[in-house]
Design an enzyme around this catalytic site. Structure first.
Site, PDB file in Angstrom:
ATOM      1  N   GLN A  99      -3.621  31.515  60.086  1.00 57.49           N
ATOM      2  CA  GLN A  99      -2.559  31.284  59.111  1.00 57.49           C
ATOM      3  C   GLN A  99      -3.138  30.856  57.767  1.00 57.49           C
ATOM      4  O   GLN A  99      -2.715  31.345  56.717  1.00 57.49           O
ATOM      5  CB  GLN A  99      -1.596  30.214  59.642  1.00 57.49           C
ATOM      6  N   SER A 132       2.376  37.760  65.578  1.00 61.53           N
ATOM      7  CA  SER A 132       1.514  37.688  64.391  1.00 61.53           C
ATOM      8  C   SER A 132       1.573  38.987  63.588  1.00 61.53           C
ATOM      9  O   SER A 132       1.638  38.980  62.362  1.00 61.53           O
ATOM     10  CB  SER A 132       0.054  37.438  64.803  1.00 61.53           C
ATOM     11  N   ASP A 149      -2.768  29.765  71.965  1.00 60.22           N
ATOM     12  CA  ASP A 149      -1.384  29.829  72.458  1.00 60.22           C
ATOM     13  C   ASP A 149      -1.301  29.976  73.978  1.00 60.22           C
ATOM     14  O   ASP A 149      -0.229  29.811  74.556  1.00 60.22           O
ATOM     15  CB  ASP A 149      -0.637  30.999  71.804  1.00 60.22           C
TER      16      ASP A 149
END
Length: 445
Positions: A180, A31, A331
């Site tokens: 995001q 990220s 994740d």
């Protein structure tokens, strides 16, 4: 005992019964790597990035930026990456389609970056998997600010065309807590004609806010807002090139944390791991499981907290997770499913429907592959129910092209009886190109 490990490019065989010892430095945070490239590109002057993840997804971001006139040096393991910024509005209209590969982050952040580039036209596309992933969650809120994005299924699926427009300010409430979506809106807000406010149902990762501030953007955050966590970006501040040091990705560290807890006789130190509180949900769950983790050498690097993690085997208790914790460990759920099989009691994962629209439907894939190894678990609409105390058997399994599934199955194989053959193991390279090499080295102790 020596390593029981054989591999070719696309598949890997692993046997249980060995151990893991030593220290490992996981790749740079994915990220943060994406954002360092993006913010460096629209800053003034040079940005240097140390520890950038040299994996396929950040390479996709770099390739898109190069197509729009940004100078970016070669991205290789161990090298310092130099980005020659073009300023807030210096991106050129590309001659070709911008290829985002398999990277949802690249595509979603590009939509935010490019929507406000007035009088320029862009097309973004990706591989077969990315073309199936939902993009309206970014395109719709950008449309509220005046963005013009069109594509398949009403602008939800790539390839997508972006007609750059001058954007207006506004207040956007996002339906999902997604870093995001938030980051795309903040990028769009940098060149809007008024402030942009983003309100989320729960706090998502805050890497963009931390890094944008470091680059000189004017942002204010309120994690306890009346309607939900909010962040406001004031347009117009020039960004200035920075020296960025990317910490190790806790999502990659998670595989070693669980392996260190499950593999008999293991002793692992995972060095230089990012400990940003919006990302450490995995540590909260391992604490719930009564895992004896030690955090050493804590420090701050470029606004991001960092430390070393020491882990040894332990008897684990079951966990139950859902709600606001999920965005902080979305994740890590595939590897937590493996940990749950060994725990005492039944573990429950809820509110994780987001995992059905990742690189694969991760809930379905993990349930399918762990069942192939003899596990019993129940798949629900938005999660998994996993009884503990189970013994796994070696089997033929398949990553189904998902990097996090490939590495989760590797850890499952280490504690299974007999040999496990993992098809499409090379998927791990998406976020962790040296995973299999590191595993081999730690098995040798």
């Amino acid at each position: 005992m020596g390593p029981a490990f054989a591999s070719d490019m696309s598949s890997t065989s692993l046997s249980g019964g060995g151990s893991l010892r030593g220290s490992v430095r996981v790749p740079g945070d994915k990220s943060i790597s994406h954002r360092a490239l993006l913010f460096g590109a629209i800053a003034e002057g040079e940005t240097t990035i140390e520890g950038l993840l040299p994996a396929e997804d950040p390479l996709s971001t770099a390739a898109c930026l190069r197509s729009m006139g940004v100078g970016i040096s070669a991205i290789e393991a161990g090298s310092i990456v130099r980005v020659q910024g073009v300023g807030l509005d210096g991106l050129k209209e590309p001659k070709e389609i911008l290829n985002c590969g398999n990277s949802g982050t690249t595509m979603r952040l590009m939509l935010g970056l490019l929507a406000g580039r007035a009088d320029r036209h862009f097309v973004v596309d990706g591989d077969a998997s990315l073309r199936q992933r939902p993009m309206a969650r970014v395109a719709r809120p950008l449309a509220e600010l005046g963005g013009d994005i069109s594509g398949r299924e009403g602008g939800n699926k790539a390839p997508l065309a972006i007609r750059g427009k001058e954007l207006k300010g506004g207040c956007i409430t996002t339906p999902v807590a997604s870093a995001q979506v938030k980051s795309a809106l903040l990028l769009a807000g940098l060149t809007a004609n008024g402030p942009v406010t983003v309100i989320e149902p729960a706090l998502s990762r805050d890497h963009s806010e931390r890094m944008l501030r470091a680059f000189g953007a004017e942002l204010s955050s309120n994690p306890q807002g009346e309607k939900g966590p909010s962040v406001v970006v004031q347009p117009g501040s020039a960004l200035r090139g920075q020296q960025v040091v990317v910490p190790g990705d806790i999502s990659s560290a998670a595989f070693w944390l669980v392996a260190g807890l499950l593999v008999p006789g293991a002793e692992l130190t995972i060095e230089n791991v990012g400990l940003n509180p919006t990302r450490t949900g995995i540590l909260d769950v391992l604490e719930m499981m009564q895992a004896p983790l030690k955090v050493q050498n804590q420090r701050d690097v470029a606004g991001e907290p960092v430390g070393d993690l020491l882990v040894k085997p332990a008897e684990l208790k079951s966990f139950s997770i859902g709600g606001e914790l999920i965005p902080r460990l979305v994740d890590e759920i595939p590897i937590l499913a493996v940990a749950a099989l060994a725990a005492e009691g039944t573990s429950i994962i809820a509110d994780a429907a987001e995992l059905r629209v990742k690189e694969t439907d991760r809930l379905a894939v993990m349930a399918r592959q762990l069942r192939a190894m003899g596990a019993e678990l129940e798949e629900t609409d938005d999660g998994l129910v996993i009884p503990g105390g189970q013994r796994l058997q070696g089997a033929d399994v398949d990553s189904e092209t998902d990097h996090r599934v490939a590495m989760s199955l590797a850890v499952a194989a280490l504690v299974a009886e007999g040999e496990t053959h993992i098809a499409r193991a090379d998927a791990a390279a998406v976020s962790y190109p040296t995973f299999w090499d590191d595993l081999d080295r730690l098995q040798r102790g």
